[in-house]
Design a protein around this motif. Structure first.
Motif, PDB file in Angstrom:
ATOM      1  N   TYR A  42       6.044  -3.477  14.251  1.00 15.65           N
ATOM      2  CA  TYR A  42       7.400  -2.936  14.333  1.00 15.65           C
ATOM      3  C   TYR A  42       8.234  -3.290  13.106  1.00 15.65           C
ATOM      4  O   TYR A  42       9.059  -2.488  12.665  1.00 15.65           O
ATOM      5  CB  TYR A  42       8.082  -3.369  15.626  1.00 15.65           C
ATOM      6  N   ASN A  43       8.005  -4.463  12.520  1.00 17.14           N
ATOM      7  CA  ASN A  43       8.721  -4.806  11.289  1.00 17.14           C
ATOM      8  C   ASN A  43       8.252  -3.932  10.128  1.00 17.14           C
ATOM      9  O   ASN A  43       9.058  -3.529   9.289  1.00 17.14           O
ATOM     10  CB  ASN A  43       8.552  -6.286  10.960  1.00 17.14           C
ATOM     11  N   SER A  44       6.968  -3.624  10.075  1.00 21.48           N
ATOM     12  CA  SER A  44       6.449  -2.722   9.044  1.00 21.48           C
ATOM     13  C   SER A  44       7.051  -1.334   9.212  1.00 21.48           C
ATOM     14  O   SER A  44       7.435  -0.680   8.233  1.00 21.48           O
ATOM     15  CB  SER A  44       4.927  -2.630   9.127  1.00 21.48           C
TER      16      SER A  44
ATOM     17  N   LYS B 135      10.287   2.750   7.077  1.00 24.54           N
ATOM     18  CA  LYS B 135      11.243   3.803   7.454  1.00 24.54           C
ATOM     19  C   LYS B 135      12.560   3.653   6.700  1.00 24.54           C
ATOM     20  O   LYS B 135      13.153   4.634   6.257  1.00 24.54           O
ATOM     21  CB  LYS B 135      11.490   3.760   8.954  1.00 24.54           C
ATOM     22  N   ASN B 136      13.009   2.418   6.523  1.00 23.34           N
ATOM     23  CA  ASN B 136      14.277   2.181   5.817  1.00 23.34           C
ATOM     24  C   ASN B 136      14.186   2.403   4.325  1.00 23.34           C
ATOM     25  O   ASN B 136      15.195   2.367   3.630  1.00 23.34           O
ATOM     26  CB  ASN B 136      14.791   0.769   6.114  1.00 23.34           C
ATOM     27  N   SER B 137      12.980   2.643   3.811  1.00 20.63           N
ATOM     28  CA  SER B 137      12.842   2.946   2.383  1.00 20.63           C
ATOM     29  C   SER B 137      13.478   4.291   2.050  1.00 20.63           C
ATOM     30  O   SER B 137      13.791   4.564   0.903  1.00 20.63           O
ATOM     31  CB  SER B 137      11.378   2.955   1.975  1.00 20.63           C
ATOM     32  N   GLY B 138      13.640   5.137   3.059  1.00 15.75           N
ATOM     33  CA  GLY B 138      14.303   6.418   2.868  1.00 15.75           C
ATOM     34  C   GLY B 138      13.412   7.512   2.321  1.00 15.75           C
ATOM     35  O   GLY B 138      13.869   8.620   2.110  1.00 15.75           O
TER      36      GLY B 138
ATOM     37  N   GLU C  12       0.837  -1.205   0.000  1.00 14.07           N
ATOM     38  CA  GLU C  12       0.000   0.000   0.000  1.00 14.07           C
ATOM     39  C   GLU C  12       0.873   1.257   0.000  1.00 14.07           C
ATOM     40  O   GLU C  12       0.562   2.247  -0.659  1.00 14.07           O
ATOM     41  CB  GLU C  12      -0.923  -0.011   1.211  1.00 14.07           C
ATOM     42  N   PHE C  13       1.986   1.216   0.737  1.00 18.80           N
ATOM     43  CA  PHE C  13       2.930   2.332   0.763  1.00 18.80           C
ATOM     44  C   PHE C  13       3.440   2.630  -0.652  1.00 18.80           C
ATOM     45  O   PHE C  13       3.573   3.788  -1.047  1.00 18.80           O
ATOM     46  CB  PHE C  13       4.100   2.030   1.702  1.00 18.80           C
ATOM     47  N   GLY C  14       3.700   1.585  -1.421  1.00 17.03           N
ATOM     48  CA  GLY C  14       4.186   1.760  -2.789  1.00 17.03           C
ATOM     49  C   GLY C  14       3.183   2.453  -3.693  1.00 17.03           C
ATOM     50  O   GLY C  14       3.548   3.077  -4.682  1.00 17.03           O
TER      51      GLY C  14
ATOM     52  N   LYS D  32       4.399   9.879   2.813  1.00 19.61           N
ATOM     53  CA  LYS D  32       5.372   9.646   1.753  1.00 19.61           C
ATOM     54  C   LYS D  32       6.027  10.973   1.391  1.00 19.61           C
ATOM     55  O   LYS D  32       5.349  11.924   1.018  1.00 19.61           O
ATOM     56  CB  LYS D  32       4.708   9.019   0.536  1.00 19.61           C
ATOM     57  N   LEU D  33       7.335  11.027   1.521  1.00 24.69           N
ATOM     58  CA  LEU D  33       8.065  12.272   1.280  1.00 24.69           C
ATOM     59  C   LEU D  33       8.390  12.484  -0.191  1.00 24.69           C
ATOM     60  O   LEU D  33       8.359  13.604  -0.670  1.00 24.69           O
ATOM     61  CB  LEU D  33       9.359  12.279   2.099  1.00 24.69           C
TER      62      LEU D  33
END
Length: 80
Positions: A42-44, A49-52, A21-23, A72-73
Protein backbone atom coordinates in the motif's frame (compact mmCIF):
# COMPACT_ATOMS: atom_id res chain seq x y z
CA UNK A 1 3.50 -7.25 -19.34
CA UNK A 2 6.66 -7.56 -17.28
CA UNK A 3 6.40 -8.90 -13.72
CA UNK A 4 8.75 -8.04 -10.84
CA UNK A 5 8.66 -10.44 -7.89
CA UNK A 6 9.29 -8.59 -4.63
CA UNK A 7 8.05 -11.32 -2.29
CA UNK A 8 10.00 -12.52 0.75
CA UNK A 9 11.66 -9.13 1.25
CA UNK A 10 11.46 -7.08 4.43
CA UNK A 11 9.82 -3.67 4.36
CA UNK A 12 10.74 -1.06 3.16
CA UNK A 13 12.95 -2.81 0.56
CA UNK A 14 10.06 -3.84 -1.78
CA UNK A 15 8.75 -0.27 -1.78
CA UNK A 16 12.12 1.21 -2.75
CA UNK A 17 12.79 -1.44 -5.39
CA UNK A 18 9.34 -0.89 -6.94
CA UNK A 19 9.83 2.88 -7.05
CA UNK A 20 13.32 2.51 -8.53
CA UNK A 21 11.98 0.13 -11.19
CA UNK A 22 9.14 2.59 -11.90
CA UNK A 23 11.75 5.26 -12.64
CA UNK A 24 13.28 3.02 -15.33
CA UNK A 25 9.96 2.44 -17.12
CA UNK A 26 9.18 4.03 -20.48
CA UNK A 27 6.00 5.91 -21.30
CA UNK A 28 3.14 3.48 -21.86
CA UNK A 29 5.02 0.55 -20.32
CA UNK A 30 3.09 -1.67 -17.93
CA UNK A 31 4.67 -3.60 -15.06
CA UNK A 32 3.19 -5.76 -12.33
CA UNK A 33 4.91 -5.73 -8.93
CA UNK A 34 4.19 -8.76 -6.76
CA UNK A 35 4.55 -8.34 -2.98
CA UNK A 36 3.63 -10.31 0.10
CA UNK A 37 3.90 -7.42 2.57
CA UNK A 38 0.65 -5.48 2.97
CA UNK A 39 2.21 -2.31 4.39
CA UNK A 40 4.85 -2.12 1.65
CA UNK A 41 2.29 -2.86 -1.05
CA UNK A 42 0.00 0.00 0.00
CA UNK A 43 2.90 2.39 0.60
CA UNK A 44 4.28 1.56 -2.85
CA UNK A 45 0.83 2.17 -4.32
CA UNK A 46 0.66 5.61 -2.69
CA UNK A 47 4.24 6.54 -3.61
CA UNK A 48 3.88 5.67 -7.27
CA UNK A 49 0.36 7.08 -7.57
CA UNK A 50 1.46 10.38 -6.02
CA UNK A 51 4.18 10.71 -8.64
CA UNK A 52 1.44 12.08 -10.89
CA UNK A 53 2.49 10.16 -13.97
CA UNK A 54 1.19 6.65 -13.38
CA UNK A 55 -2.00 4.67 -13.36
CA UNK A 56 -1.81 2.17 -10.51
CA UNK A 57 -4.16 -0.59 -9.42
CA UNK A 58 -3.67 -2.88 -6.45
CA UNK A 59 -5.18 -6.33 -6.01
CA UNK A 60 -5.02 -8.76 -3.11
CA UNK A 61 -5.58 -12.45 -3.72
CA UNK A 62 -6.60 -15.02 -1.15
CA UNK A 63 -2.97 -16.00 -0.43
CA UNK A 64 -1.98 -12.54 0.89
CA UNK A 65 -0.19 -11.68 -2.32
CA UNK A 66 -0.53 -8.08 -3.48
CA UNK A 67 -0.24 -7.19 -7.15
CA UNK A 68 0.40 -3.61 -8.18
CA UNK A 69 -0.16 -2.97 -11.87
CA UNK A 70 1.50 0.22 -13.00
CA UNK A 71 1.26 1.98 -16.35
CA UNK A 72 3.60 4.92 -16.84
CA UNK A 73 1.63 7.74 -18.43
CA UNK A 74 4.47 10.20 -19.11
CA UNK A 75 8.20 9.88 -19.37
CA UNK A 76 9.84 13.03 -18.05
CA UNK A 77 13.23 11.91 -19.40
CA UNK A 78 11.99 12.60 -22.94
CA UNK A 79 11.05 16.18 -22.03
CA UNK A 80 14.56 17.21 -20.99
Amino acid sequence: MRRVDLTNLDCPEPMFLAYREFGKMSQGEEVEFIMDNEVCAYNSYKLIKNSGNALVTIMNDSNWIYRLRVIKLRDFRSII
